[in-house]
Design an enzyme around this catalytic site. Structure first.
Site, PDB file in Angstrom:
ATOM      1  N   GLU A 118      70.295 -22.055  -9.083  1.00 58.94           N
ATOM      2  CA  GLU A 118      68.921 -22.244  -9.550  1.00 58.94           C
ATOM      3  C   GLU A 118      68.866 -23.212 -10.723  1.00 58.94           C
ATOM      4  O   GLU A 118      67.891 -23.965 -10.891  1.00 58.94           O
ATOM      5  CB  GLU A 118      68.300 -20.903  -9.940  1.00 58.94           C
ATOM      6  CG  GLU A 118      68.046 -19.978  -8.761  1.00 58.94           C
ATOM      7  CD  GLU A 118      67.160 -20.625  -7.701  1.00 58.94           C
ATOM      8  OE1 GLU A 118      66.181 -21.318  -8.085  1.00 58.94           O
ATOM      9  OE2 GLU A 118      67.439 -20.460  -6.498  1.00 58.94           O
ATOM     10  N   SER A 204      87.251 -34.889  -6.193  1.00 61.48           N
ATOM     11  CA  SER A 204      86.251 -34.955  -5.133  1.00 61.48           C
ATOM     12  C   SER A 204      86.773 -35.460  -3.792  1.00 61.48           C
ATOM     13  O   SER A 204      86.378 -34.938  -2.748  1.00 61.48           O
ATOM     14  CB  SER A 204      85.070 -35.820  -5.578  1.00 61.48           C
ATOM     15  OG  SER A 204      84.309 -35.138  -6.541  1.00 61.48           O
ATOM     16  N   HIS A 334      76.201 -26.091   2.081  1.00 65.70           N
ATOM     17  CA  HIS A 334      77.467 -26.714   1.674  1.00 65.70           C
ATOM     18  C   HIS A 334      77.442 -27.025   0.181  1.00 65.70           C
ATOM     19  O   HIS A 334      78.415 -26.781  -0.537  1.00 65.70           O
ATOM     20  CB  HIS A 334      77.702 -28.008   2.468  1.00 65.70           C
ATOM     21  CG  HIS A 334      78.897 -28.767   1.987  1.00 65.70           C
ATOM     22  ND1 HIS A 334      80.194 -28.370   2.232  1.00 65.70           N
ATOM     23  CD2 HIS A 334      78.993 -29.916   1.258  1.00 65.70           C
ATOM     24  CE1 HIS A 334      81.032 -29.225   1.689  1.00 65.70           C
ATOM     25  NE2 HIS A 334      80.328 -30.169   1.078  1.00 65.70           N
ATOM     26  N   SER A 335      76.366 -27.562  -0.295  1.00 66.21           N
ATOM     27  CA  SER A 335      76.173 -27.857  -1.713  1.00 66.21           C
ATOM     28  C   SER A 335      74.673 -27.962  -1.952  1.00 66.21           C
ATOM     29  O   SER A 335      73.862 -27.761  -1.040  1.00 66.21           O
ATOM     30  CB  SER A 335      76.864 -29.168  -2.100  1.00 66.21           C
ATOM     31  OG  SER A 335      76.188 -30.281  -1.524  1.00 66.21           O
TER      32      SER A 335
END
Length: 443
Positions: A118, A204, A334-335
């Site tokens: 959030e 990443s 997923h993200s």
């Protein structure tokens, strides 16, 4: 000319064509004719001698090795969705305090995920990835490892850090990239790392940690009386990267004590597994590289614990790698850059978020043992929420790291070209101070 004639004679003697036919057949091929010449030497005489397939046998009719003719690797499970142990012999017999820590660490991770997700939606951080549905694979595997074992994570193993003692402030400072972040604000959110906890900083690019883990495990093996292994986590999507195949082959041929822990959560970003590969998952690839494998229920914290414990014992005893495949379901997107409603039905998601949820399964188990107190657990959740929200307020006020640190920590001594770049940057910032939020950075 005499030298040429002498050289020709030597080469002729060395040529396989100059040897007797019978001797050549017996030494180089194990054919039917060779087995007849060797007499009653047993079944092994029918095996080929080709260096690339020493254990293969000769046959007289062709037979395709079809994937559908191979039995799928079974899924090891300890407890069902109701928290009942299917086979009492597989009960890990963990102490009440350990099981309660497992449960609370999963709840902490789940609660923190909800708030930080959030937080990103509110624009307070740039990016976030939740761990919903995979809490058991994190906590169960971490509990089976030694704190001295090295961990190479991908970006959905926050629970491993929770188990090892990474604090709420550690997580949130990293996500906010402030001066208290152990990574000095150089990584995007959820790219954690901790030298103290033997957790190598996440990067990443997909799959790069996997060959690194194979190499680190090989280095450990070369140390006298080594008692440390390496575990590397990755998803089934990362298993399609070339780095994964290279790592499998290196680890198998070098006999590295590494655990390849694949979280097969069903979706590689937005690609369902059925579109990602055609073989028997990821564990099914192990045999092709000459590695052991074990597939288990990744929503079952005890199955994960037992599997990882067995794997650790194996790699250290045999000095060989193993592939673990935790079958799970990614409940969250997923993200924060993904919308999973576009590629999976809500009805399917609901099943995994209720009946098959790893936290619910462990709760059922604890209820059966009389180890669960609803009131205490509700208070724990409230406490975690309060800590997370309080830490977010603190982390937002902490200054960003000194921008000069971008030139540091690569070399033991800063080389001349970086010193020149730093000097030029300092001059530029000084001349254009009004265009930079310098008050937000540590000086």
């Amino acid at each position: 000319m005499s030298l040429l004639r002498t050289l020709g004679t030597v080469l002729a003697r060395r040529s396989p064509l100059a040897r007797s036919p019978s001797r050549t057949v017996v030494k180089c091929l194990s054919s039917d004719a060779a087995s007849q010449q060797q007499g009653a030497s047993g079944p092994s005489s029918l095996h080929a001698k080709f260096p690339g397939a020493l254990e293969a046998s000769f046959v007289t009719t062709p037979k395709l090795a079809l994937p559908e003719s191979i039995e799928p690797i079974p899924i090891y499970r300890v407890m069902n969705s109701e928290g009942v142990i299917d086979d009492p012999s597989q009960e890990p017999n963990l102490e009440q305090a350990t099981v309660q820590k497992m449960f609370r660490d999963m709840v902490l991770l789940n609660t923190m995920d909800k708030i930080l997700y959030e937080s990103q939606r509110q624009g307070r951080i740039s990016f976030y990835m939740t761990n919903f549905g995979e809490e058991a694979s994190h906590i169960g595997s971490a509990a089976a490892l030694s704190p001295e074992d090295w961990v190479y994570g991908q970006y959905r193993e926050a629970g491993v850090l929770v188990w090892r003692g990474f604090t709420i402030s550690d997580f949130i400072n990293q996500c906010y990239g402030n001066a208290e972040d152990q990574g000095k604000g150089r990584q995007m959110p959820v790219h954690y790392g901790s030298r103290k906890l033997n957790f190598v900083t996440i990067s990443s690019p997909l799959g790069t940690q996997i060959p690194q883990a194979a190499g680190a495990a090989y280095a450990f093996k070369l140390q006298p009386n080594n008692q440390r292994c390496v575990i590397t986590y990755f998803g089934e999507g990362a298993a399609s990267e070339g780095d994964t195949h290279a790592a499998f082959n290196f680890a198998a041929t070098l006999d590295s004590p590494v655990i390849f822990f694949c979280r097969n959560n069903g979706f590689a970003i937005s690609t369902p597994s059925r579109e990602q590969y055609r073989g028997d998952g990821i564990a099914g690839r192990a045999a092709g590289y000459g590695m052991a494998a074990l597939r288990f229920d990744g929503t079952d914290v005890f199955a994960t614990y037992n599997a990882t414990k067995l794997a650790r014992e194996y790699v250290l005893r045999e000095n060989k790698p193993i592939v673990l495949e935790a079958m799970a379901y990614r409940i969250g997107h997923h993200s924060t850059s993904d919308d999973s409603t576009a590629y999976r039905p809500a009805e399917e998601l609901e099943v995994w978020n209720t009946v098959e949820h790893p936290i619910a399964k462990l709760k059922h188990y604890m209820l059966r043992r009389g180890w669960f107190d609803e009131a205490k657990e509700n208070e724990f959740v409230k406490s975690v929420r309060k800590q997370v929200l309080s830490q977010i307020n603190q982390s937002e006020r902490i200054l960003k790291p000194d921008w000069r640190e971008m030139f540091q920590d690569v070399y033991a001594e800063m080389p001349a070209h970086l010193k020149e770049q730093l000097r030029a940057m300092e001059e530029h910032v000084e001349q254009h101070r009004e265009h930079y939020p310098l008050k937000d950075f540590k000086q």
